[in-house]
Motif scaffolding. Structure first.
Motif, PDB file in Angstrom:
ATOM      1  N   SER A   6       0.839  -1.192   0.000  1.00 54.00           N
ATOM      2  CA  SER A   6       0.000   0.000   0.000  1.00 54.00           C
ATOM      3  C   SER A   6       0.876   1.245   0.000  1.00 54.00           C
ATOM      4  CB  SER A   6      -0.929   0.002   1.231  1.00 54.00           C
ATOM      5  OG  SER A   6      -0.168   0.066   2.433  1.00 54.00           O
ATOM      6  N   GLY A   7       0.236   2.385  -0.219  1.00 50.58           N
ATOM      7  CA  GLY A   7       0.972   3.646  -0.236  1.00 50.58           C
ATOM      8  C   GLY A   7       1.607   3.919  -1.588  1.00 50.58           C
ATOM      9  N   ILE A   8       2.140   5.123  -1.730  1.00 44.42           N
ATOM     10  CA  ILE A   8       2.750   5.540  -3.001  1.00 44.42           C
ATOM     11  C   ILE A   8       3.962   4.677  -3.346  1.00 44.42           C
ATOM     12  CG2 ILE A   8       3.916   7.466  -4.180  1.00 44.42           C
ATOM     13  CD1 ILE A   8       2.226   9.363  -2.484  1.00 44.42           C
ATOM     14  N   LEU A   9       4.739   4.308  -2.332  1.00 41.73           N
ATOM     15  CA  LEU A   9       5.948   3.519  -2.569  1.00 41.73           C
ATOM     16  C   LEU A   9       5.673   2.025  -2.613  1.00 41.73           C
ATOM     17  CD1 LEU A   9       8.428   5.475  -0.260  1.00 41.73           C
ATOM     18  CD2 LEU A   9       8.083   5.715  -2.732  1.00 41.73           C
ATOM     19  N   ARG A  10       4.399   1.637  -2.434  1.00 34.48           N
ATOM     20  CA  ARG A  10       3.991   0.227  -2.501  1.00 34.48           C
ATOM     21  C   ARG A  10       4.806  -0.631  -1.541  1.00 34.48           C
ATOM     22  NH1 ARG A  10      -0.578  -0.316  -3.851  1.00 34.48           N
ATOM     23  NH2 ARG A  10      -0.304  -2.379  -4.742  1.00 34.48           N
TER      24      ARG A  10
END
Length: 608
Positions: free
Chosen positions: A315-319
């Motif tokens: 999850s998140g922008i940086l995966r």
């Protein structure tokens, strides 16, 4: 005399093909009384679903034609204007379809989809519609109903999605509920929950039900009367108990005899073929136990130790990893040459992931997988390719497994040629031999997949798996999507091939009655872990783990005398296998109940 809710007379439905009208349902007549359940039974292509769609007038008018009369509470639906028919749908007649995921809009919250129907059909305000939706969710036993209105369909399990569809169908309090194969794609425990729910709601709401299925066990569980169809014609109709007790027509006898019954293997040590019934005469052969196929080898054909497969949740922008799905957790077992070990459990328990991990179609995190002594997890690409010749997989959907643009002969020959096991001429001879071996004709090699029935396509997939002369076949729900008689034929074929070729099977399934018929040993999985494993007779005859008992108690019994009996069915969803990144699985202990029968020790979660 009590007025019928639905009266169908001489229903004939035809489709346009090559400029001609081809009837697929012919002169069908039946009545459904208030609070009654009528089951329409038959195999794929018999006209069951077309009958339901004809009643709802959901068939495309450009290439379909419906004749006869369909009277709902005294009104002929075939003569109603389109606008009036739209008001009938949902308000007076509602329908549940086989696959809830295709019936629900994936981009809208499930609560909104029901609220919208209530506002449109019943004229409620949004606040009133939301309150009614919560009441409906409570009625169909969806836990934490109010908090789940805003969730999307993909957040629900298959069984819970089917409950949403039932809630939607009940929203406008219809007089008639049409259920078209609503339990076919569901696990055995979810199927039992859905059947109990429909029976309970029918009693509470006073509905009539038209139930469409090919599962005779389900018919015995739910139907007052039944109607048997074959190729668009009515074969037999009557009270369910009477038809089960004294079937008059050969086709009905064939359907009933092909139903796998839990407990039919009591006292038998080895797998046993299903009886083969002649549809024209109704005469059945006497099934016998298969010969002893388990070879006394120096080592198992497959040995799995501590197999662990997990999937990161990012999850998140940086995966970045935010959690982990513990799909398979520290699973160990072995399969001897000529033996069938069945993996059973509900969807999400890790059965299919185990099978795919063994073939390294999915990369495991840890463990050892020995194929005739070679550890394929540490093997080179060349050694893995050689090991895969010894293991082949049959998937659930045979149509998706075959390239629709490639003739089946070429599809069967492809693994033989890719692995350089012979010339093209030898491949043609091999294909002809394999087609005969799986009960098809050599000349069928020039056909395309769409020219075969579902059962024939599964036979083709078995032939393709046999092309490289494997020692082990992993069958992942290989008969789950097949009609009952076709399922019996494919299971018999697998047993015959095991006897003649000495094949070992890892049979993955949730159909407990079929598993009992063809297994030597059974392993039960729950949330990625093995909770019980042992000889088939021990696991079925003396189940120890509470989850195994729950699975067995949920199997529908094809005995109408048991229909009025209340069954204790758990409404709980299977728990999530998602864990935090720092989660450390507990060390499991196993106790040996009898020779080879191991059971995982359980804690407070199973105490009830």
């Amino acid at each position: 005399m009590e007025q019928t809710v639905l009266s169908v007379r001489n229903l004939t439905t035809s489709f346009a093909r090559d400029g001609l009208w081809q009837p697929v349902v012919r002169n069908l007549s039946f009545d459904i009384r208030p609070r009654e359940t009528l089951a329409i039974v038959g195999e794929s292509g018999s006209g069951k679903s077309v009958t339901a769609l004809s009643i709802m007038r959901l068939l495309p008018p450009t290439n379909s034609r419906i004749a006869g009369s369909i009277n709902l509470m005294g009104r002929d639906l075939l003569r109603l204007p389109d606008e009036e028919m739209r008001r009938v749908r949902g308000n007076e007649v509602a329908m549940i379809f086989q696959e809830p995921m295709t019936s629900l809009n994936p981009v809208l919250p499930v609560g909104f989809q029901i609220v919208e129907a209530l506002m449109l059909h019943r004229g409620l305000t949004r606040v009133e519609a939301e309150a009614e939706t919560v009441r409906l969710f409570d009625k169909v036993r969806i836990p934490a109903a109010k908090s789940r209105l805003g969730e999307y369909p993909h957040r629900f399990s298959g069984g819970m999605r089917q409950r949403v569809m039932i809630a939607m169908a009940l929203a406008c309090k219809p007089k008639l509920l049409i259920a078209d194969e609503p339990t076919t794609a569901l696990d055995v425990t979810i199927q039992a929950q859905t059947l109990e729910l429909i029976k309970t709601l029918q009693a509470e709401e006073g509905m009539s039900v038209l139930f469409i299925t090919h599962d005779m066990g389900v018919v015995a569980e739910i139907a007052d009367r039944m109607l048997v169809m074959y190729h668009g014609d009515v074969v037999e109709t009557g009270e369910t108990a009477e038809v089960f007790r004294n079937p008059c027509k050969p086709y009905t006898r064939a359907l009933l005899s092909a139903v796998p019954q839990l407990g039919s293997m009591t006292g038998r040590e080895r797998p046993m073929r299903f009886p083969v019934v002649d549809i024209k005469t109704g005469e059945a052969d006497t099934p016998v136990e298969t010969p002893d196929t388990i070879a006394q080898a120096d080592r198992p054909v497959l040995e799995v130790r501590g197999l662990t497969t997990r999937f990161d949740i990012r999850s998140g922008i940086l995966r970045k990893p935010a959690g982990c799905v513990h799909a398979v957790e520290n699973v160990s077992f072995s399969v001897q040459p000529g033996e069938t070990l069945s993996l059973v459990g509900e969807s999400g328990c890790g059965k299919s992931t185990t099978g795919r991990s063994i073939l390294r179609l999915i990369e495991p995190r840890a463990g050892t997988i020995l194929v005739e002594g070679t550890n394929i997890l540490s093997s080179s690409a060349r050694a893995l390719s050689e090991a895969r010749k010894k293991m082949q997989m049959i998937f659930q959907d045979p149509f998706a497994s075959l390239n629709p643009r490639i003739k089946v002969g070429n599809a069967i020959a492809e693994p033989f040629l890719v692995n350089r096991m012979g010339t093209r001429a030898q491949a043609r001879d091999k294909v002809a031999d394999l087609l005969v071996r799986v009960g098809l004709k050599p000349e069928m090699a020039s056909r395309y997949p769409h020219e075969f029935s579902g059962g024939q396509r599964q036979r083709i997939c078995i032939a393709r798996a046999l092309a490289v002369e494997p020692k082990l076949i992993i069958a992942d729900e290989a008969v789950s999507a097949l009609d009952v008689s076709i399922k019996a034929q494919v299971v018999n074929l697998m047993l015959d091939l095991q006897a003649s070729l000495g094949l070992a099977y890892l049979f993955i399934s949730h159909d407990m009655a079929v598993v009992e018929r063809l297994s030597h040993r059974v392993a039960v999985m729950y949330l990625g872990e093995m909770v019980e494993i042992g000889p088939r007779a021990a696991v079925f005859g003396n189940p120890q783990h509470p989850y195994t008992k729950r699975l067995l108690s949920a199997v529908p019994v094809p005995d109408p005398a048991r229909r009025r009996m209340a069954r204790s069915i758990s409404n709980a969803e299977i728990k999530s296998p998602v864990r935090r990144l720092d989660y450390i699985p507990p060390v499991r202990e196993y106790r040996e109940v009898s020779a080879g029968h191991l059971v995982q020790s359980w804690g407070e979660e199973w105490a009830a």
